[in-house]
Design an enzyme around this catalytic site. Structure first.
Site, PDB file in Angstrom:
ATOM      1  N   GLY A 224       0.417  -1.286  -0.343  1.00 40.85           N
ATOM      2  CA  GLY A 224      -0.371  -0.075  -0.219  1.00 40.85           C
ATOM      3  C   GLY A 224       0.859   1.419   0.106  1.00 40.85           C
ATOM      4  N   GLU A 258       3.664  -6.298   1.609  1.00 41.78           N
ATOM      5  CA  GLU A 258       3.287  -6.707   0.756  1.00 41.78           C
ATOM      6  C   GLU A 258       3.952  -5.231  -0.324  1.00 41.78           C
ATOM      7  OE1 GLU A 258      -0.324  -8.272   1.391  1.00 41.78           O
ATOM      8  OE2 GLU A 258       0.379  -9.918   2.505  1.00 41.78           O
ATOM      9  N   PRO A 259       4.772  -5.207  -0.578  1.00 39.51           N
ATOM     10  CA  PRO A 259       5.198  -3.588  -1.774  1.00 39.51           C
ATOM     11  C   PRO A 259       4.274  -4.398  -3.282  1.00 39.51           C
ATOM     12  CG  PRO A 259       6.724  -4.500  -0.817  1.00 39.51           C
ATOM     13  CD  PRO A 259       6.147  -6.001  -0.776  1.00 39.51           C
ATOM     14  N   GLY A 260       3.630  -3.262  -3.900  1.00 42.23           N
ATOM     15  CA  GLY A 260       3.299  -3.856  -5.509  1.00 42.23           C
ATOM     16  C   GLY A 260       4.129  -2.888  -6.243  1.00 42.23           C
ATOM     17  N   ARG A 261       3.021  -0.911  -5.438  1.00 41.93           N
ATOM     18  CA  ARG A 261       3.126  -0.406  -6.163  1.00 41.93           C
ATOM     19  C   ARG A 261       4.697   0.523  -6.492  1.00 41.93           C
ATOM     20  NH1 ARG A 261      -1.248   3.004  -7.994  1.00 41.93           N
ATOM     21  NH2 ARG A 261      -2.341   1.580  -6.467  1.00 41.93           N
ATOM     22  N   TYR A 301     -10.292   4.847 -12.762  1.00 44.43           N
ATOM     23  CA  TYR A 301     -10.377   5.424 -11.068  1.00 44.43           C
ATOM     24  C   TYR A 301      -9.853   7.104 -11.579  1.00 44.43           C
ATOM     25  CZ  TYR A 301      -8.281   1.258  -9.886  1.00 44.43           C
ATOM     26  OH  TYR A 301      -7.729  -0.285  -9.835  1.00 44.43           O
ATOM     27  N   CYS A 326     -14.373   2.009 -28.818  1.00 46.97           N
ATOM     28  CA  CYS A 326     -15.372   2.087 -28.754  1.00 46.97           C
ATOM     29  C   CYS A 326     -16.373   3.065 -27.394  1.00 46.97           C
ATOM     30  CB  CYS A 326     -16.676   1.627 -29.449  1.00 46.97           C
ATOM     31  SG  CYS A 326     -16.031   1.128 -31.791  1.00 46.97           S
ATOM     32  N   GLU A 327     -15.793   3.903 -26.505  1.00 50.91           N
ATOM     33  CA  GLU A 327     -16.265   3.638 -25.200  1.00 50.91           C
ATOM     34  C   GLU A 327     -15.487   5.112 -25.043  1.00 50.91           C
ATOM     35  OE1 GLU A 327     -17.573   1.965 -22.412  1.00 50.91           O
ATOM     36  OE2 GLU A 327     -17.254  -0.349 -23.028  1.00 50.91           O
ATOM     37  N   TYR A 356       0.053  -2.304 -11.782  1.00 45.40           N
ATOM     38  CA  TYR A 356      -1.220  -2.124 -12.464  1.00 45.40           C
ATOM     39  C   TYR A 356      -1.942  -1.853 -13.717  1.00 45.40           C
ATOM     40  CZ  TYR A 356      -1.525  -2.845  -7.381  1.00 45.40           C
ATOM     41  OH  TYR A 356      -1.095  -3.451  -6.026  1.00 45.40           O
TER      42      TYR A 356
HETATM   43  N1  LLP Z   1      -1.024  -6.866  -0.186  1.00 47.72           N
HETATM   44  C1  LLP Z   1      -2.552  -6.701  -0.514  1.00 47.72           C
HETATM   45  C2  LLP Z   1      -3.612  -7.573   0.637  1.00 47.72           C
HETATM   46  C3  LLP Z   1      -3.795  -6.127  -1.138  1.00 47.72           C
HETATM   47  O1  LLP Z   1      -4.845  -6.312  -1.631  1.00 47.72           O
HETATM   48  C4  LLP Z   1      -3.044  -5.372  -2.689  1.00 47.72           C
HETATM   49  C5  LLP Z   1      -2.496  -4.824  -3.284  1.00 47.72           C
HETATM   50  C6  LLP Z   1      -1.463  -5.182  -1.993  1.00 47.72           C
HETATM   51  C7  LLP Z   1      -0.506  -6.271  -0.690  1.00 47.72           C
HETATM   52  C8  LLP Z   1      -0.537  -5.231  -2.605  1.00 47.72           C
HETATM   53  O2  LLP Z   1      -0.982  -3.181  -2.690  1.00 47.72           O
HETATM   54  P1  LLP Z   1       0.592  -1.913  -3.423  1.00 47.72           P
HETATM   55  O3  LLP Z   1       1.629  -2.127  -1.956  1.00 47.72           O
HETATM   56  O4  LLP Z   1       1.023  -2.074  -4.669  1.00 47.72           O
HETATM   57  O5  LLP Z   1      -0.744  -0.513  -3.631  1.00 47.72           O
HETATM   58  N2  LLP Z   1      -5.325  -2.018  -9.343  1.00 47.72           N
HETATM   59  C9  LLP Z   1      -4.935  -0.592  -8.090  1.00 47.72           C
HETATM   60  C10 LLP Z   1      -4.407  -1.148  -7.071  1.00 47.72           C
HETATM   61  C11 LLP Z   1      -5.624  -2.305  -6.649  1.00 47.72           C
HETATM   62  C12 LLP Z   1      -4.171  -2.779  -4.950  1.00 47.72           C
HETATM   63  C13 LLP Z   1      -5.340  -3.364  -4.553  1.00 47.72           C
HETATM   64  N3  LLP Z   1      -4.428  -4.638  -3.436  1.00 47.72           N
HETATM   65  C14 LLP Z   1      -4.378   0.612  -8.903  1.00 47.72           C
HETATM   66  O6  LLP Z   1      -4.819   0.996 -10.234  1.00 47.72           O
HETATM   67  O7  LLP Z   1      -4.703   2.052  -7.999  1.00 47.72           O
END
Ligand code: LLP
Length: 402
Positions: A224, A258-261, A301, A326-327, A356
């Site tokens: 997050g 659990e970093p993604g972004r 979003y 087409c949207e 994402y």
């Molecule tokens: N852990 C859990 C349980 C999650 O649900 C998520 C993201 C993450 C980790 C990773 O979060 P991050 O570090 O990437 O913020 N599609 C949306 C974001 C959806 C996030 C869903 N869960 C966007 O494009 O902003």
């Protein structure tokens, strides 16, 4: 970065990832938690390309997965099974079975009903399922409502009292072994206070569980951490770590992140070319070859992505940058200051597209998903081929009703 040369070599639309940036971000986060037991479980959903997952696994990263498909991706990409966790609000029996057979680190439970399913499946396999519970701390993460997950009004996790019941049940069950405690309050978080407050609430639960001799080894604080898309003031890894460490002070646990972004967003670029320009009355449109099926975030979003106009002058006027789908909702940017001299073939670099982006792309309008390129140590490499028309119809062709 020479985007022009890359676009010429591979064509557009195209995703390009800076693997050196991914590497730096991972090390930056790890460094902030130095001296503590830590597992960085990369959120596979943010960018699921096998080579990207592999990049983090080479740095001893794990994987946070939300489907058995993601678990299998992580394994395929070389992540050790004891560094893989499986979360998600609705796991099917077959997913639970496979996860148990694959012997991953733990399954994150999101309801009492799911706990009973996991127990049943573990019993059938005569295995003990390592579990964790996702607790919903009911704290407002102060982010976009679509990506807020830590309030009771959101579908995620269980409240603290339910969590206690689950742990007590699991402790007595022959087929369940509670090992972790998890929370994740939302994505693109730019405020530290809700994270700290959640960690505090959940760490109190952890102390309570330890007092009941439930041996929680993993404190999973989710992902997050927000990034800068425009002018957001973001949380530094150092402040993040300090907040968490001060809260869990004295607890003997491995911290899971659990970093993604945070790891991938700003290392990714979406390259797209101008097709046409037109005016409807006074409204100016620049039509590009990329579309909402490639990068959904602006449409879904209202997300802002900075755009670099590679070939153009600095004199601008306002335009909508739109795709061929087409949207009316198919746009990459609205009312964006756009060089007045854009012409067919000009290259646009859409920034902050590593998270994402591709992972949320689709085949809408029978558009093949685009190619993905890795840049590392000055070299570019194809890491996913562009989908062809044949790829798109492969699963239908043989079943065609004539
Ligand atoms: N852990 C859990 C349980 C999650 O649900 C998520 C993201 C993450 C980790 C990773 O979060 P991050 O570090 O990437 O913020 N599609 C949306 C974001 C959806 C996030 C869903 N869960 C966007 O494009 O902003």
């Amino acid at each position: 970065m020479n985007f022009k040369a890359i676009a010429e070599k591979y064509g557009t639309p195209l995703y390009v990832y800076d693997f050196d940036y991914f590497h730096e971000r991972f090390l930056e986060l790890r460094k902030a938690f130095r001296g503590n037991k830590l597992l960085i479980a990369y959120a596979v959903k943010s960018n699921s390309n096998l080579s990207v997952i592999n990049k983090f696994s080479q740095l001893d990263g794990g994987a946070d997965c939300v489907s058995i498909g993601e678990v299998k991706r992580a394994l395929k990409a070389g992540v050790e099974k004891y560094r893989i966790i499986f979360s998600g609000v609705g796991k099917s029996d077959s997913e639970i079975r496979e996860a148990l057979e694959l012997d991953i680190l733990f399954i994150n439970l999101e309801s009492e009903a799911e706990m009973l399913r996991v127990e049943q499946v573990a019993k059938e396999l005569n295995k003990q399922a390592r579990i964790s519970v996702r607790v919903n701390p009911n704290i407002d993460p102060q982010t976009h409502p679509y990506i807020s997950t830590g309030l009771h009004e959101n579908k995620f996790g269980v409240d603290i009292d339910t969590a206690k019941r689950i742990y007590l049940y699991a402790k007595r069950s022959e087929f369940l072994k509670p090992v972790g405690l998890h929370f994740h309050i939302g994505s693109q978080l730019t405020k530290l206070a809700p994270i700290r407050d959640s960690a505090e609430k959940i760490s109190n639960l952890l102390r309570h569980l330890k007092a009941l001799e439930i041996d929680i080894k993993f404190f999973d604080i989710g992902g997050g951490i927000g990034v800068q898309y425009r002018d957001e003031v973001t949380i530094s890894p150092k402040d993040y770590a300090e907040a968490i460490l001060s809260v869990i002070n004295g607890l003997d646990v491995t911290i899971i992140l659990e970093p993604g972004r945070f790891l991938v967003a700003n290392g990714g670029y979406f390259l797209t070319s101008v097709l046409y320009e037109k005016k409807n009355g006074n409204k100016r449109f620049v039509i590009i070859d990329g579309a909402m099926n490639d990068l959904l975030r602006p449409s879904l979003y209202g997300a802002f992505h900075d755009i670099e106009f590679v070939n153009n002058s600095s004199e601008t006027s306002s335009a909508d940058i739109v795709g061929p789908i087409c949207e009316s909702g198919d746009f990459i940017a609205k009312n964006r200051e756009t060089p007045i001299d854009v012409k067919s073939g000009d290259l646009l670099v859409v920034k902050s597209a590593g998270a994402y982006g591709f992972s949320m792309s689709s085949n809408y309008n029978t558009r093949g998903r685009v190619a993905e390129i890795a840049l590392e140590n000055g070299n570019d490499r194809l890491i996913r081929a562009r989908e062809t028309f044949e790829d798109l119809i492969a699963l239908e062709e043989k079943y065609l009703i004539k």
